[in-house]
Design a protein around this motif. Structure first.
Motif, mmCIF file in Angstrom:
data_model
loop_
_atom_site.group_PDB
_atom_site.id
_atom_site.type_symbol
_atom_site.label_atom_id
_atom_site.label_comp_id
_atom_site.label_asym_id
_atom_site.label_seq_id
_atom_site.Cartn_x
_atom_site.Cartn_y
_atom_site.Cartn_z
ATOM 1 N N ASP A 69 0.831 -1.205 0.000
ATOM 2 C CA ASP A 69 0.000 0.000 0.000
ATOM 3 C C ASP A 69 0.868 1.260 0.000
ATOM 4 N N MET A 70 1.966 1.226 0.785
ATOM 5 C CA MET A 70 2.847 2.393 0.844
ATOM 6 C C MET A 70 3.498 2.642 -0.507
ATOM 7 N N ASP A 71 3.912 1.556 -1.167
ATOM 8 C CA ASP A 71 4.535 1.700 -2.478
ATOM 9 C C ASP A 71 3.542 2.239 -3.501
ATOM 10 N N ALA A 72 2.288 1.852 -3.363
ATOM 11 C CA ALA A 72 1.259 2.270 -4.317
ATOM 12 C C ALA A 72 0.704 3.651 -3.982
ATOM 13 N N GLY A 73 1.100 4.207 -2.871
ATOM 14 C CA GLY A 73 0.571 5.499 -2.432
ATOM 15 C C GLY A 73 -0.337 5.298 -1.249
ATOM 16 N N GLN A 74 -0.328 6.224 -0.346
ATOM 17 C CA GLN A 74 -1.110 6.119 0.880
ATOM 18 C C GLN A 74 -2.598 6.120 0.572
ATOM 19 N N LYS A 75 -3.332 5.342 1.378
ATOM 20 C CA LYS A 75 -4.781 5.368 1.244
ATOM 21 C C LYS A 75 -5.382 5.909 2.531
ATOM 22 N N ASP A 76 -6.536 6.461 2.430
ATOM 23 C CA ASP A 76 -7.268 6.994 3.580
ATOM 24 C C ASP A 76 -6.479 8.050 4.351
ATOM 25 N N GLY A 77 -5.514 8.697 3.724
ATOM 26 C CA GLY A 77 -4.781 9.772 4.375
ATOM 27 C C GLY A 77 -3.850 9.319 5.485
ATOM 28 N N GLU A 78 -3.651 8.027 5.629
ATOM 29 C CA GLU A 78 -2.784 7.529 6.698
ATOM 30 C C GLU A 78 -1.335 7.643 6.254
ATOM 31 N N ASP A 79 -0.499 8.277 7.082
ATOM 32 C CA ASP A 79 0.901 8.404 6.684
ATOM 33 C C ASP A 79 1.712 7.213 7.190
ATOM 34 N N ARG A 80 2.925 7.135 6.734
ATOM 35 C CA ARG A 80 3.825 6.025 7.037
ATOM 36 C C ARG A 80 4.004 5.844 8.553
ATOM 37 N N GLU A 81 4.136 6.941 9.281
ATOM 38 C CA GLU A 81 4.358 6.863 10.728
ATOM 39 C C GLU A 81 3.122 6.326 11.455
ATOM 40 N N GLN A 82 1.934 6.742 11.036
ATOM 41 C CA GLN A 82 0.709 6.215 11.644
ATOM 42 C C GLN A 82 0.588 4.717 11.401
ATOM 43 N N MET A 83 0.891 4.286 10.187
ATOM 44 C CA MET A 83 0.804 2.880 9.858
ATOM 45 C C MET A 83 1.835 2.074 10.663
ATOM 46 N N ARG A 84 3.042 2.612 10.787
ATOM 47 C CA ARG A 84 4.083 1.945 11.560
ATOM 48 C C ARG A 84 3.645 1.773 13.003
ATOM 49 N N ALA A 85 3.059 2.804 13.564
ATOM 50 C CA ALA A 85 2.608 2.754 14.957
ATOM 51 C C ALA A 85 1.505 1.705 15.141
ATOM 52 N N ARG A 86 0.588 1.639 14.198
ATOM 53 C CA ARG A 86 -0.493 0.639 14.280
ATOM 54 C C ARG A 86 0.064 -0.776 14.189
ATOM 55 N N LEU A 87 1.002 -0.993 13.271
ATOM 56 C CA LEU A 87 1.600 -2.321 13.118
ATOM 57 C C LEU A 87 2.414 -2.714 14.345
ATOM 58 N N GLU A 88 3.125 -1.744 14.900
ATOM 59 C CA GLU A 88 3.900 -2.018 16.120
ATOM 60 C C GLU A 88 2.971 -2.421 17.259
ATOM 61 N N LYS A 89 1.868 -1.720 17.390
ATOM 62 C CA LYS A 89 0.901 -2.043 18.441
ATOM 63 C C LYS A 89 0.351 -3.458 18.255
ATOM 64 N N LEU A 90 0.034 -3.818 17.019
ATOM 65 C CA LEU A 90 -0.448 -5.169 16.744
ATOM 66 C C LEU A 90 0.599 -6.215 17.105
ATOM 67 N N PHE A 91 1.829 -5.985 16.678
ATOM 68 C CA PHE A 91 2.907 -6.925 16.949
ATOM 69 C C PHE A 91 3.102 -7.101 18.454
ATOM 70 N N LEU A 92 3.136 -5.997 19.175
ATOM 71 C CA LEU A 92 3.363 -6.043 20.618
ATOM 72 C C LEU A 92 2.194 -6.697 21.366
ATOM 73 N N SER A 93 1.019 -6.684 20.780
ATOM 74 C CA SER A 93 -0.122 -7.321 21.438
ATOM 75 C C SER A 93 0.080 -8.825 21.553
ATOM 76 N N LEU A 94 0.951 -9.395 20.717
ATOM 77 C CA LEU A 94 1.251 -10.823 20.789
ATOM 78 C C LEU A 94 2.485 -11.123 21.633
ATOM 79 N N ALA A 95 3.211 -10.089 22.015
ATOM 80 C CA ALA A 95 4.453 -10.303 22.777
ATOM 81 C C ALA A 95 4.180 -10.674 24.221
#
Length: 95
Positions: A69-95
């Motif tokens: 999605d990042m390579d194709a251009g951002q969708k829904d106005g979400e920037d790279r940092e917001q997406m990174r933070a969401r993914l980090e939160k998901l990953f840490l939820s399993l830690a």
């Protein structure tokens, strides 16, 4: 972030979840039968690992999709940092 599992990825995740479901059913049965504590804990640990692996597989797929999605251009106005933070939160939820 929408999850799009396809083909082999979907099958692998579903197999892990079904394995965990069977192991949890086994743990319940073992407890009801008064089985040895060590056996119960061993099976519970196996179920936990199966769930963790399914979660990690889902997150890995999500990461791939997000990178695409990042390579194709951002969708829904979400920037790279917001997406990174969401993914980090998901990953840490399993830690």
């Amino acid at each position: 972030m929408e999850l799009d599992l396809a083909g082999a990825e979907l099958k692998a995740v579903l197999n892990r979840l079904r394995r965990a479901q069977g192991q949890i059913s086994g743990v319940i049965r073992m407890i009801e039968e008064g089985r040895d504590c060590e056996e119960v804990v061993t099976q519970l640990a196996a179920a936990s690992r199966a769930l963790d692996r399914a979660g990690f597989a889902i997150i890995a797929t999500g990461l791939q999709q997000c990178l695409t999605d990042m390579d194709a251009g951002q969708k829904d106005g979400e920037d790279r940092e917001q997406m990174r933070a969401r993914l980090e939160k998901l990953f840490l939820s399993l830690a």
